[in-house]
Design a protein around this motif. Structure first.
Motif, PDB file in Angstrom:
ATOM      1  N   GLU A  23     -18.902 -15.525  65.467  1.00 15.78           N
ATOM      2  CA  GLU A  23     -18.075 -14.490  66.074  1.00 15.78           C
ATOM      3  C   GLU A  23     -18.634 -13.967  67.377  1.00 15.78           C
ATOM      4  O   GLU A  23     -17.905 -13.731  68.328  1.00 15.78           O
ATOM      5  CB  GLU A  23     -17.859 -13.344  65.094  1.00 15.78           C
ATOM      6  CG  GLU A  23     -16.821 -13.714  64.060  1.00 15.78           C
ATOM      7  CD  GLU A  23     -16.729 -12.716  62.932  1.00 15.78           C
ATOM      8  OE1 GLU A  23     -17.439 -11.699  62.985  1.00 15.78           O
ATOM      9  OE2 GLU A  23     -15.956 -12.973  62.001  1.00 15.78           O
ATOM     10  N   LYS A  53     -31.725 -19.942  67.408  1.00 13.42           N
ATOM     11  CA  LYS A  53     -32.352 -20.541  68.589  1.00 13.42           C
ATOM     12  C   LYS A  53     -31.764 -21.920  68.906  1.00 13.42           C
ATOM     13  O   LYS A  53     -31.671 -22.305  70.063  1.00 13.42           O
ATOM     14  CB  LYS A  53     -33.880 -20.633  68.383  1.00 13.42           C
ATOM     15  CG  LYS A  53     -34.549 -19.250  68.344  1.00 13.42           C
ATOM     16  CD  LYS A  53     -36.064 -19.333  68.447  1.00 13.42           C
ATOM     17  CE  LYS A  53     -36.719 -19.854  67.191  1.00 13.42           C
ATOM     18  NZ  LYS A  53     -36.571 -18.948  66.034  1.00 13.42           N
ATOM     19  N   THR A  54     -31.372 -22.651  67.883  1.00 18.04           N
ATOM     20  CA  THR A  54     -30.827 -23.992  68.123  1.00 18.04           C
ATOM     21  C   THR A  54     -29.659 -23.940  69.113  1.00 18.04           C
ATOM     22  O   THR A  54     -29.593 -24.734  70.053  1.00 18.04           O
ATOM     23  CB  THR A  54     -30.346 -24.625  66.804  1.00 18.04           C
ATOM     24  OG1 THR A  54     -31.338 -24.402  65.813  1.00 18.04           O
ATOM     25  CG2 THR A  54     -30.108 -26.108  66.967  1.00 18.04           C
ATOM     26  N   GLU A  90     -26.524 -30.019  64.016  1.00 15.23           N
ATOM     27  CA  GLU A  90     -25.940 -28.856  64.694  1.00 15.23           C
ATOM     28  C   GLU A  90     -25.374 -29.283  66.052  1.00 15.23           C
ATOM     29  O   GLU A  90     -24.257 -28.930  66.398  1.00 15.23           O
ATOM     30  CB  GLU A  90     -26.996 -27.762  64.913  1.00 15.23           C
ATOM     31  CG  GLU A  90     -27.375 -27.002  63.654  1.00 15.23           C
ATOM     32  CD  GLU A  90     -26.756 -25.606  63.572  1.00 15.23           C
ATOM     33  OE1 GLU A  90     -26.554 -24.961  64.619  1.00 15.23           O
ATOM     34  OE2 GLU A  90     -26.469 -25.163  62.441  1.00 15.23           O
ATOM     35  N   ASP A 307     -35.153 -24.881  56.098  1.00 16.41           N
ATOM     36  CA  ASP A 307     -34.300 -24.041  56.919  1.00 16.41           C
ATOM     37  C   ASP A 307     -33.032 -23.735  56.151  1.00 16.41           C
ATOM     38  O   ASP A 307     -31.948 -24.109  56.557  1.00 16.41           O
ATOM     39  CB  ASP A 307     -33.965 -24.797  58.205  1.00 16.41           C
ATOM     40  CG  ASP A 307     -34.543 -24.078  59.393  1.00 16.41           C
ATOM     41  OD1 ASP A 307     -35.285 -23.116  59.179  1.00 16.41           O
ATOM     42  OD2 ASP A 307     -34.246 -24.478  60.524  1.00 16.41           O
ATOM     43  N   LYS A 593     -23.035 -13.314  57.714  1.00 18.79           N
ATOM     44  CA  LYS A 593     -23.224 -14.516  58.515  1.00 18.79           C
ATOM     45  C   LYS A 593     -23.011 -14.330  60.000  1.00 18.79           C
ATOM     46  O   LYS A 593     -23.010 -15.275  60.739  1.00 18.79           O
ATOM     47  CB  LYS A 593     -22.310 -15.638  58.011  1.00 18.79           C
ATOM     48  CG  LYS A 593     -22.920 -16.399  56.870  1.00 18.79           C
ATOM     49  CD  LYS A 593     -22.494 -17.811  56.903  1.00 18.79           C
ATOM     50  CE  LYS A 593     -23.705 -18.678  57.077  1.00 18.79           C
ATOM     51  NZ  LYS A 593     -23.493 -20.057  56.817  1.00 18.79           N
ATOM     52  N   ARG A 594     -22.748 -13.124  60.397  1.00 15.87           N
ATOM     53  CA  ARG A 594     -22.560 -12.937  61.828  1.00 15.87           C
ATOM     54  C   ARG A 594     -23.760 -12.189  62.342  1.00 15.87           C
ATOM     55  O   ARG A 594     -24.299 -11.339  61.687  1.00 15.87           O
ATOM     56  CB  ARG A 594     -21.306 -12.090  62.107  1.00 15.87           C
ATOM     57  CG  ARG A 594     -20.078 -12.626  61.452  1.00 15.87           C
ATOM     58  CD  ARG A 594     -19.537 -13.835  62.178  1.00 15.87           C
ATOM     59  NE  ARG A 594     -18.636 -14.567  61.349  1.00 15.87           N
ATOM     60  CZ  ARG A 594     -18.973 -15.671  60.694  1.00 15.87           C
ATOM     61  NH1 ARG A 594     -20.186 -16.161  60.769  1.00 15.87           N
ATOM     62  NH2 ARG A 594     -18.108 -16.303  59.954  1.00 15.87           N
TER      63      ARG A 594
HETATM   64  P1  ADP Z   1     -33.615 -20.481  64.300  1.00 13.37           P
HETATM   65  O1  ADP Z   1     -33.781 -21.799  64.985  1.00 13.37           O
HETATM   66  O2  ADP Z   1     -33.732 -19.313  65.225  1.00 13.37           O
HETATM   67  O3  ADP Z   1     -34.495 -20.338  63.099  1.00 13.37           O
HETATM   68  P2  ADP Z   1     -31.006 -21.505  63.669  1.00 13.37           P
HETATM   69  O4  ADP Z   1     -30.650 -21.978  65.006  1.00 13.37           O
HETATM   70  O5  ADP Z   1     -31.452 -22.541  62.683  1.00 13.37           O
HETATM   71  O6  ADP Z   1     -32.134 -20.383  63.736  1.00 13.37           O
HETATM   72  O7  ADP Z   1     -29.775 -20.656  63.092  1.00 13.37           O
HETATM   73  C1  ADP Z   1     -29.774 -20.065  61.829  1.00 13.37           C
HETATM   74  C2  ADP Z   1     -28.370 -20.056  61.255  1.00 13.37           C
HETATM   75  O8  ADP Z   1     -27.527 -19.165  61.967  1.00 13.37           O
HETATM   76  C3  ADP Z   1     -27.680 -21.406  61.292  1.00 13.37           C
HETATM   77  O9  ADP Z   1     -27.028 -21.605  60.059  1.00 13.37           O
HETATM   78  C4  ADP Z   1     -26.675 -21.277  62.414  1.00 13.37           C
HETATM   79  O10 ADP Z   1     -25.554 -22.099  62.201  1.00 13.37           O
HETATM   80  C5  ADP Z   1     -26.315 -19.814  62.340  1.00 13.37           C
HETATM   81  N1  ADP Z   1     -25.898 -19.246  63.648  1.00 13.37           N
HETATM   82  C6  ADP Z   1     -26.411 -19.527  64.865  1.00 13.37           C
HETATM   83  N2  ADP Z   1     -25.802 -18.800  65.826  1.00 13.37           N
HETATM   84  C7  ADP Z   1     -24.877 -18.039  65.212  1.00 13.37           C
HETATM   85  C8  ADP Z   1     -23.918 -17.059  65.670  1.00 13.37           C
HETATM   86  N3  ADP Z   1     -23.810 -16.723  66.959  1.00 13.37           N
HETATM   87  N4  ADP Z   1     -23.130 -16.478  64.740  1.00 13.37           N
HETATM   88  C9  ADP Z   1     -23.253 -16.798  63.430  1.00 13.37           C
HETATM   89  N5  ADP Z   1     -24.128 -17.705  62.926  1.00 13.37           N
HETATM   90  C10 ADP Z   1     -24.935 -18.320  63.811  1.00 13.37           C
END
Ligand code: ADP
Ligand code: MG
Length: 595
Positions: A23, A53-54, A90, A307, A593-594
C-alpha cells in the motif's frame, strides 16, 4: 497520487506493486528509491530486518536496467542460498510486467552447469552467493565486467560468515565505474571498512538507530537452573499454543537434541543445522514455511537464511557466544511491520550478559517468570474451548448424528461440555499436575524487577486475541487508552489467538471490571475477568522438588491425536475477517502487512 508513484517509479513497476498488495513504501524504500533512481551514486543503507530492503534496491535496479540488452548489468550478492532464491523470486514479481528482464540466481548445492546455461541465455540481473559467484567467475561461466549496479545485501551477515575475501575477489572483476549499494541491518566496524574500500562518497540512508534491534520486538528473559532449560522451553511453548518460532541453540548437537526431544514430546518441531544435507534442510524449511513445523530449532549459521514473516517468537535456548549475534536472532521475528517476542532462557550466572545485550540493542528486557502449571493449564483450557467453538462442522458428521445423539442421551449441555473438554485436557492436566516451579530467583540486586504478579498485582483474562487483530503492543495501547492508564500500568500482556492476559496493580481492578461490564466493540461483548491464577502464589524458590511432573513424560503423542494442541492451528487462520473495532479505538491498531 499513490505514494509509490511519488518516488518516481514507472508504470510497469507500479502495476506490479499494486498486484503485490503493497500500500505504501516503507521508510527505507521512501528514502532510498528516489535517490537511486535520480543519481548514479553509491549508497549505504541501514535498516532493520524485515523493513523491505529488497524492494529498496530491487525497484530502482529494475527500472534502470536496459531491458533491450542481454548483458549482465546488475549483480546482487547475498549471504545464503535461501536469500538468493528469495531475492530472485521477489525481483521476478517486481518485473512481472517487464517480460524481457531475466533474473538468475546462482548458489551452491545445485548444478553449476545449469546455472551457467541460464546466465548464458542473457541475465541482466544475477543474484549470487559469494562462494558460487567466485567459482563461476574463475570458470568463465559468468561475466561481470560490464555491470553497472552492484548490491551487497545483508552485508553484515556476509562478513559474519567470512565472505570478505570472496567479495574482494569478485569485485576485482567488476568495472571501477559502477554504483555500489550496500544494505545491512547493522553497521559493525567491518561493514564500515568495506564501505570505505568499495565505495566513493556513498549516500547514507539510516532507518532507526544504527545497530538497534527491531523496535516492535519485545525482549524477555527467564531465569532457570541450567538443567531446567528444556522444561522451561516446553512451558513457554505450552503457554503459547499458537507459537510459530525459531529456537536458537549454540551447537549442532544441542540443536538436534532439543528438536528430537520436542518431537518425542509431541510438538511440531524440526532441526536446522549444518550437519544436514542440503536436501534435508530444504525439506525442513519447506515444512516451516508451510507451518507444519511450529518450532524450528536452529544454529545461528543455519538460521541465517531464514526470512519467514510470521514468526511469533524467537527463543534463545542458550545465549549466543558473541552477544552481537543476538540482534540477528531477534530479528527473525517482528518482521514486515508485525510485532514479535524474543525470549531468553538464562541461568543466574549468565544474567550479566543481558545487560550487555541491552546496551547493544538499546532496549530493555523484561524479567519474566516461567509460567506455572496452573497458568499453562488455564491457557490450554481456554485455547481448547475456543478451538472447539471455532471449528467448522464437518458435513460427514451429520450422517452419524442420530446414533451419536443416542449416546449422549440424558446428558445436559453443561455436563457434555465438561466431558468434551476433559477428553483433550485430561492428559495435559495430568502432565502438569505435579509440576513444580522451575524459576530461579535472580536475586542479584541489579536485575530484580519481577513483574510476575505476586502481592498487589492482578492478572486478567480478556476475550480478544490475535485473530481480532491484536498483538501485545496493540492490546496494551488499546487498554491504556480505554482505561486511561499510564505507560507502565498495564504489563505482562500475553496475546493468544482468541484471548489474552494482562496485569495491573490491584488498585485498578475494581475500575477495570466496572469498565468492561457491558463493554461492546463493534457489537461484540468484550469480556474481562480476573484470571484464576491472578494471585500468583510465590512458592519456595528454586523449587525443583516437584519437577517430577515435568520429567515423567506423559507424551502428548500417545493417543494418536498427538498434535491436538498444535495441529493445523495455522492452516486456516481466516480470523482476519473478525476485525472488530478497528475504527473505534483511534487507529492504534496497525493494519496488517503494510508498513
Ligand atoms: P529486509 O530485506 O529488510 O529484511 P524484505 O525485503 O525481505 O525485508 O521484506 C520483508 C517483507 O515485507 C517481504 O515479505 C516483502 O514482500 C514485504 N514488503 C516489502 N515492502 C513492502 C511494502 N511497501 N508494503 C508491504 N509489504 C512490503
Ligand atoms: Mg533482506
Amino acid at each position: 497520487m499513490n505514494k509509490f508513484e511519488q518516488l518516481g517509479l514507472n508504470e510497469q513497476l507500479l502495476k506490479a506493486i499494486t498486484d503485490m498488495g503493497f500500500e505504501s513504501p516503507s521508510e527505507v524504500q521512501e528514502k532510498a528509491i528516489p535517490v537511486l533512481l535520480a543519481n548514479d551514486t553509491d549508497m549505504v543503507a541501514l535498516a532493520q530486518t524485515g523493513t523491505g530492503k529488497t524492494a529498496a534496491f530491487g525497484f530502482p535496479m529494475i527500472q534502470k536496467i536496459d531491458v533491450n540488452s542481454r548483458t549482465t548489468q546488475g549483480l546482487i550478492l547475498s549471504p545464503t542460498r535461501e536469500l538468493c532464491l528469495q531475492i530472485a523470486n521477489e525481483l521476478k514479481l517486481y518485473s512481472k510486467y517487464l517480460p524481457n528482464i531475466n533474473v538468475v540466481a546462482i548458489y551452491g548445492g545445485a548444478s553449476i552447469t545449469d546455472q551457467a546455461k541460464q546466465v548464458k541465455r542473457g541475465a541482466q540481473i544475477v543474484v549470487a552467493t559469494p562462494g558460487r559467484m567466485k567459482d563461476m567467475i574463475s570458470r568463465n561461466m559468468v561475466d561481470i565486467s560490464k555491470i553497472e549496479y552492484c548490491v551487497l545485501d545483508e552485508a553484515d551477515e556476509m562478513l559474519n560468515m567470512g565472505f570478505y575475501e570472496d567479495i574482494n575477489e569478485i569485485l576485482s572483476h567488476a568495472p571501477k565505474e559502477k554504483s555500489t549499494w550496500l544494505f545491512s541491518a547493522t553497521m559493525p566496524r567491518e561493514v564500515a571498512t568495506i564501505a570505505k574500500k568499495f565505495m566513493k562518497n556513498p549516500q547514507e540512508v539510516t532507518v532507526g538507530a544504527k545497530n538497534a534491534a527491531t523496535s516492535n520486538v519485545q525482549h524477555e528473559y527467564y531465569v532457570v537452573g541450567g538443567r531446567d532449560r528444556y522444561l522451561a522451553l516446553k512451558r513457554l511453548a505450552d503457554t503459547n499454543p499458537d507459537i510459530f518460532s525459531v529456537i536458537f541453540c549454540r551447537t549442532k548437537r544441542d540443536t538436534q537434541k532439543v528438536a528430537e526431544k520436542l518431537i518425542e514430546d509431541g510438538y511440531n518441531a524440526g532441526a536446522l543445522h549444518g550437519d544436514l544435507s542440503q536436501n534435508q534442510r530444504d525439506m525442513v524449511m519447506k515444512s516451516f514455511r508451510s507451518k507444519q513445523i511450529q518450532m524450528l530449532v536452529a544454529t545461528d549459521v543455519a538460521a541465517r537464511g531464514i526470512d519467514v514473516d510470521d514468526v511469533t517468537h524467537v527463543i534463545n535456548y542458550q545465549l549466543p557466544d558473541e552477544i552481537e549475534t543476538y540482534t540477528h536472532r531477534s530479528g527473525r521475528t517482528g518482521r514486515a511491520g508485525k510485532s514479535g517476542i524474543s525470549m531468553v532462557i538464562v541461568t543466574k550466572s549468565e544474567l550479566r550478559k543481558i545487560g550487555a545485550i541491552e546496551r547493544i540493542i538499546q532496549q530493555k528486557f523484561e524479567a519474566k517468570k516461567v509460567p506455572s502449571a496452573e497458568e499453562i493449564c488455564e491457557i490450554q483450557l481456554y485455547h481448547l474451548a475456543s478451538k472447539i467453538k471455532n471449528t467448522e462442522v464437518n458435513k460427514e458428521v451429520e450422517h452419524y448424528l442420530p446414533a451419536i445423539n443416542d449416546v449422549f442421551d440424558g446428558i445436559d449441555r453443561e455436563e457434555l461440555i465438561k466431558k468434551m473438554v476433559s477428553v483433550e485436557f485430561g492428559r495435559f492436566a495430568e502432565y502438569y499436575k505435579k509440576a513444580g516451579d522451575i524459576n530461579v530467583s535472580a536475586n542479584s540486586s541489579s536485575r530484580d524487577q519481577d513483574f510476575s504478579g505476586g502481592e498487589g498485582k492482578v492478572r486478567y483474562f480478556i476475550n480478544v486475541g490475535s485473530r481480532d487483530g491484536y498483538d501485545w503492543m496493540v492490546l496494551k495501547d488499546f487498554l491504556r487508552e480505554q482505561l486511561q492508564l499510564g505507560q507502565d500500568d498495564i504489563f505482562k500482556v500475553d496475546v493468544k489467538e482468541s484471548f489474552s492476559f494482562f496485569n495491573t496493580d490491584a488498585n485498578h481492578t475494581e475500575a477495570i471490571l466496572a469498565f468492561f461490564t457491558d463493554f461492546k466493540l463493534d457489537g461484540r461483548f468484550v469480556n474481562v475477568e480476573v484470571s484464576k491464577n491472578s494471585r500468583e502464589n510465590s512458592r519456595g524458590r528454586g523449587g525443583r522438588s516437584g519437577g517430577g511432573g515435568d520429567r515423567k513424560r506423559s507424551r502428548r503423542s500417545d493417543s494418536g491425536s498427538s498434535k491436538s494442541f498444535g495441529e493445523k492451528r495455522f492452516g486456516k487462520k481466516g480470523g482476519k475477517g473478525n476485525n472488530s473495532g478497528g475504527n473505534n479505538n483511534g487507529g492504534n491498531r496497525r493494519s496488517k502487512k503494510r508498513f
